[in-house]
Scaffold this motif. Sequence first.
Motif, PDB file in Angstrom:
ATOM      1  N   VAL A  89       0.847  -1.192   0.000  1.00 28.91           N
ATOM      2  CA  VAL A  89       0.000   0.000   0.000  1.00 28.91           C
ATOM      3  C   VAL A  89       0.886   1.246   0.000  1.00 28.91           C
ATOM      4  O   VAL A  89       2.092   1.181   0.272  1.00 28.91           O
ATOM      5  N   SER A  90       0.271   2.392  -0.295  1.00 25.79           N
ATOM      6  CA  SER A  90       1.024   3.657  -0.363  1.00 25.79           C
ATOM      7  C   SER A  90       1.307   4.175   1.042  1.00 25.79           C
ATOM      8  O   SER A  90       0.762   5.178   1.495  1.00 25.79           O
ATOM      9  N   LYS A  91       2.190   3.463   1.716  1.00 25.51           N
ATOM     10  CA  LYS A  91       2.575   3.818   3.078  1.00 25.51           C
ATOM     11  C   LYS A  91       4.070   4.093   3.127  1.00 25.51           C
ATOM     12  O   LYS A  91       4.857   3.402   2.491  1.00 25.51           O
ATOM     13  N   LYS A 125      -6.189   7.597   0.032  1.00 24.77           N
ATOM     14  CA  LYS A 125      -6.614   7.418   1.416  1.00 24.77           C
ATOM     15  C   LYS A 125      -5.637   6.596   2.243  1.00 24.77           C
ATOM     16  O   LYS A 125      -5.533   6.775   3.465  1.00 24.77           O
ATOM     17  N   ASP A 126      -4.901   5.670   1.592  1.00 22.23           N
ATOM     18  CA  ASP A 126      -3.971   4.815   2.334  1.00 22.23           C
ATOM     19  C   ASP A 126      -2.635   5.494   2.630  1.00 22.23           C
ATOM     20  O   ASP A 126      -1.839   4.971   3.414  1.00 22.23           O
ATOM     21  N   LEU A 127      -2.380   6.630   2.000  1.00 18.77           N
ATOM     22  CA  LEU A 127      -1.069   7.261   2.130  1.00 18.77           C
ATOM     23  C   LEU A 127      -0.881   7.858   3.522  1.00 18.77           C
ATOM     24  O   LEU A 127      -1.619   8.764   3.938  1.00 18.77           O
ATOM     25  N   GLU A 128       0.107   7.350   4.241  1.00 15.83           N
ATOM     26  CA  GLU A 128       0.428   7.872   5.566  1.00 15.83           C
ATOM     27  C   GLU A 128       1.911   7.679   5.852  1.00 15.83           C
ATOM     28  O   GLU A 128       2.586   6.864   5.208  1.00 15.83           O
ATOM     29  N   LEU A 129       2.385   8.436   6.813  1.00 17.65           N
ATOM     30  CA  LEU A 129       3.753   8.305   7.301  1.00 17.65           C
ATOM     31  C   LEU A 129       3.691   7.652   8.675  1.00 17.65           C
ATOM     32  O   LEU A 129       3.037   8.175   9.588  1.00 17.65           O
ATOM     33  N   VAL A 130       4.360   6.519   8.820  1.00 16.46           N
ATOM     34  CA  VAL A 130       4.380   5.795  10.093  1.00 16.46           C
ATOM     35  C   VAL A 130       5.777   5.924  10.692  1.00 16.46           C
ATOM     36  O   VAL A 130       6.756   5.446  10.099  1.00 16.46           O
ATOM     37  N   LEU A 131       5.869   6.558  11.844  1.00 11.98           N
ATOM     38  CA  LEU A 131       7.147   6.744  12.535  1.00 11.98           C
ATOM     39  C   LEU A 131       7.284   5.661  13.599  1.00 11.98           C
ATOM     40  O   LEU A 131       6.508   5.620  14.566  1.00 11.98           O
ATOM     41  N   ILE A 132       8.250   4.791  13.422  1.00 13.03           N
ATOM     42  CA  ILE A 132       8.473   3.672  14.334  1.00 13.03           C
ATOM     43  C   ILE A 132       9.819   3.866  15.026  1.00 13.03           C
ATOM     44  O   ILE A 132      10.849   4.025  14.368  1.00 13.03           O
ATOM     45  N   GLY A 133       9.812   3.874  16.348  1.00 12.84           N
ATOM     46  CA  GLY A 133      11.068   4.054  17.060  1.00 12.84           C
ATOM     47  C   GLY A 133      10.893   3.908  18.560  1.00 12.84           C
ATOM     48  O   GLY A 133       9.778   3.902  19.073  1.00 12.84           O
ATOM     49  N   SER A 134      12.008   3.812  19.237  1.00  7.85           N
ATOM     50  CA  SER A 134      11.984   3.659  20.688  1.00  7.85           C
ATOM     51  C   SER A 134      12.081   5.005  21.383  1.00  7.85           C
ATOM     52  O   SER A 134      12.660   5.956  20.854  1.00  7.85           O
ATOM     53  N   ASP A 173       5.459  -6.169  10.250  1.00  5.04           N
ATOM     54  CA  ASP A 173       4.188  -5.949   9.542  1.00  5.04           C
ATOM     55  C   ASP A 173       4.239  -4.670   8.714  1.00  5.04           C
ATOM     56  O   ASP A 173       3.765  -4.641   7.564  1.00  5.04           O
ATOM     57  N   ASN A 174       4.819  -3.615   9.279  1.00  6.92           N
ATOM     58  CA  ASN A 174       4.919  -2.344   8.556  1.00  6.92           C
ATOM     59  C   ASN A 174       5.921  -2.420   7.417  1.00  6.92           C
ATOM     60  O   ASN A 174       5.668  -1.896   6.324  1.00  6.92           O
ATOM     61  N   LEU A 175       7.053  -3.077   7.651  1.00  4.30           N
ATOM     62  CA  LEU A 175       8.052  -3.223   6.590  1.00  4.30           C
ATOM     63  C   LEU A 175       7.505  -4.079   5.446  1.00  4.30           C
ATOM     64  O   LEU A 175       7.900  -3.897   4.292  1.00  4.30           O
ATOM     65  N   GLY A 176       6.599  -4.998   5.770  1.00  2.13           N
ATOM     66  CA  GLY A 176       6.061  -5.884   4.756  1.00  2.13           C
ATOM     67  C   GLY A 176       4.885  -5.315   3.986  1.00  2.13           C
ATOM     68  O   GLY A 176       4.473  -5.900   2.975  1.00  2.13           O
ATOM     69  N   SER A 177       4.339  -4.181   4.441  1.00  5.99           N
ATOM     70  CA  SER A 177       3.169  -3.615   3.756  1.00  5.99           C
ATOM     71  C   SER A 177       3.437  -2.261   3.102  1.00  5.99           C
ATOM     72  O   SER A 177       2.697  -1.840   2.217  1.00  5.99           O
ATOM     73  N   ALA A 178       4.491  -1.561   3.540  1.00  5.18           N
ATOM     74  CA  ALA A 178       4.784  -0.219   3.014  1.00  5.18           C
ATOM     75  C   ALA A 178       5.557  -0.280   1.708  1.00  5.18           C
ATOM     76  O   ALA A 178       6.236  -1.268   1.398  1.00  5.18           O
ATOM     77  N   LYS A 179       5.470   0.792   0.945  1.00  2.48           N
ATOM     78  CA  LYS A 179       6.222   0.894  -0.312  1.00  2.48           C
ATOM     79  C   LYS A 179       7.551   1.621  -0.130  1.00  2.48           C
ATOM     80  O   LYS A 179       8.515   1.349  -0.846  1.00  2.48           O
ATOM     81  N   LEU A 239       9.790  11.630  -2.704  1.00  3.37           N
ATOM     82  CA  LEU A 239       8.642  10.833  -2.267  1.00  3.37           C
ATOM     83  C   LEU A 239       7.605  10.738  -3.385  1.00  3.37           C
ATOM     84  O   LEU A 239       7.044   9.671  -3.646  1.00  3.37           O
ATOM     85  N   ASN A 240       7.368  11.859  -4.046  1.00  2.00           N
ATOM     86  CA  ASN A 240       6.421  11.868  -5.154  1.00  2.00           C
ATOM     87  C   ASN A 240       6.895  10.941  -6.272  1.00  2.00           C
ATOM     88  O   ASN A 240       6.102  10.172  -6.840  1.00  2.00           O
ATOM     89  N   GLU A 241       8.173  11.004  -6.581  1.00  2.00           N
ATOM     90  CA  GLU A 241       8.719  10.168  -7.658  1.00  2.00           C
ATOM     91  C   GLU A 241       8.618   8.692  -7.303  1.00  2.00           C
ATOM     92  O   GLU A 241       8.249   7.858  -8.142  1.00  2.00           O
ATOM     93  N   ALA A 242       8.923   8.362  -6.051  1.00  2.00           N
ATOM     94  CA  ALA A 242       8.857   6.963  -5.626  1.00  2.00           C
ATOM     95  C   ALA A 242       7.413   6.455  -5.611  1.00  2.00           C
ATOM     96  O   ALA A 242       7.133   5.335  -6.050  1.00  2.00           O
ATOM     97  N   LEU A 243       6.511   7.278  -5.112  1.00 10.31           N
ATOM     98  CA  LEU A 243       5.102   6.891  -5.062  1.00 10.31           C
ATOM     99  C   LEU A 243       4.487   6.779  -6.453  1.00 10.31           C
ATOM    100  O   LEU A 243       3.517   6.036  -6.654  1.00 10.31           O
ATOM    101  N   SER A 244       5.038   7.519  -7.407  1.00 11.68           N
ATOM    102  CA  SER A 244       4.478   7.550  -8.765  1.00 11.68           C
ATOM    103  C   SER A 244       4.971   6.421  -9.657  1.00 11.68           C
ATOM    104  O   SER A 244       4.506   6.287 -10.796  1.00 11.68           O
ATOM    105  N   LEU A 245       5.902   5.620  -9.164  1.00  5.36           N
ATOM    106  CA  LEU A 245       6.429   4.531  -9.983  1.00  5.36           C
ATOM    107  C   LEU A 245       5.311   3.558 -10.352  1.00  5.36           C
ATOM    108  O   LEU A 245       4.547   3.122  -9.486  1.00  5.36           O
ATOM    109  N   PRO A 246       5.203   3.202 -11.616  1.00  8.14           N
ATOM    110  CA  PRO A 246       4.258   2.139 -11.988  1.00  8.14           C
ATOM    111  C   PRO A 246       4.618   0.854 -11.233  1.00  8.14           C
ATOM    112  O   PRO A 246       5.782   0.652 -10.855  1.00  8.14           O
ATOM    113  N   GLU A 247       3.640   0.008 -11.019  1.00 13.79           N
ATOM    114  CA  GLU A 247       3.850  -1.176 -10.187  1.00 13.79           C
ATOM    115  C   GLU A 247       5.037  -2.015 -10.629  1.00 13.79           C
ATOM    116  O   GLU A 247       5.876  -2.411  -9.803  1.00 13.79           O
TER     117      GLU A 247
END
Length: 283
Positions: A89-91, A125-134, A173-179, A239-247
């Motif tokens: 997904v576009s995460k 709608k799926d596009l979000e930034l997830v900050l993971i850290g301690s 889970d996040n590493l396996g679902s984000a782009k 980020l725009n360029e990476a998100l815009s890559l065709p599948e």
Amino acid sequence: MLQRVYERRRQYNNNSQFAQSAVWTYGKLIYYHMFAWIYGWCGSFAEIVMVNSSWTKGHIDSLWKAEAEIVYPPCDTERLNALPIRGRVSKIVSVAQFRPEKDHAMQIQAMARLFEKYPRWNQEKDLELVLIGSSRNEGDEKRIADLKNLAKEFNIEDRVSFQVNASFDTLVDNLGSAKIGLHTMWNEHFGIGVVEYMAAGLIPVAHNSAGPKLDIVTEYDGRATGFLANSVESFADSLNEALSLPEEARVRMASNGRAAASDRFSEVAFSREMMRSLRKCLT
């Protein structure tokens, strides 16, 4: 650090009050030059010198008058390679401790700029930034609260989520679902987090400096493995360029990045290079 003090550049470890003072700057330069000389003198006695990146090698060779061997830190690429590359997904995921040098604020600013400059992403709608850290202490907790307030200031609080002290399963889970994997630390010596992004099948968008620039997000097999940026504007563009890559283009780049990580930064590669560096004193 010497260059930063000389330029009187404000940073997390160069307070603006002191950076603006010529007296304090001169005093710090004397201190750092003395420390560098002592550090170099001690290092000059080493028989074998190993460093974790090309950027570190440049500094150590200069200070220690040595010819350091580069031995990249190992990454458990085998486990991360099992994550699927398709069906993402576009995460955007950022994995880093909530320390000041990681510059999470730039990530939120870049995210806000992405929505402002490229408004079509507002419809994703799926596009979000997830900050993971301690979070280590009260200082980190305050930093997290400040980051949440910053997201609110930019009106993107619904697009930024925080996974503080997350479990390993949550991380995977996040590493396996984000782009996309995002990294904004300036002059990080190596950048193992960026390697983990690539091994997990994400497209890295990393800071255009030090380890990520010289050793990690480089061409492999003649093809790109990710994107580099060094400002809010350039991060938004990347980020725009990476998100815009065709599948299919995304899958090819992610697969190439994964191959690069497995070839250069695996535990097997680490063992091989470590033994190669030690061989001259073991034989």
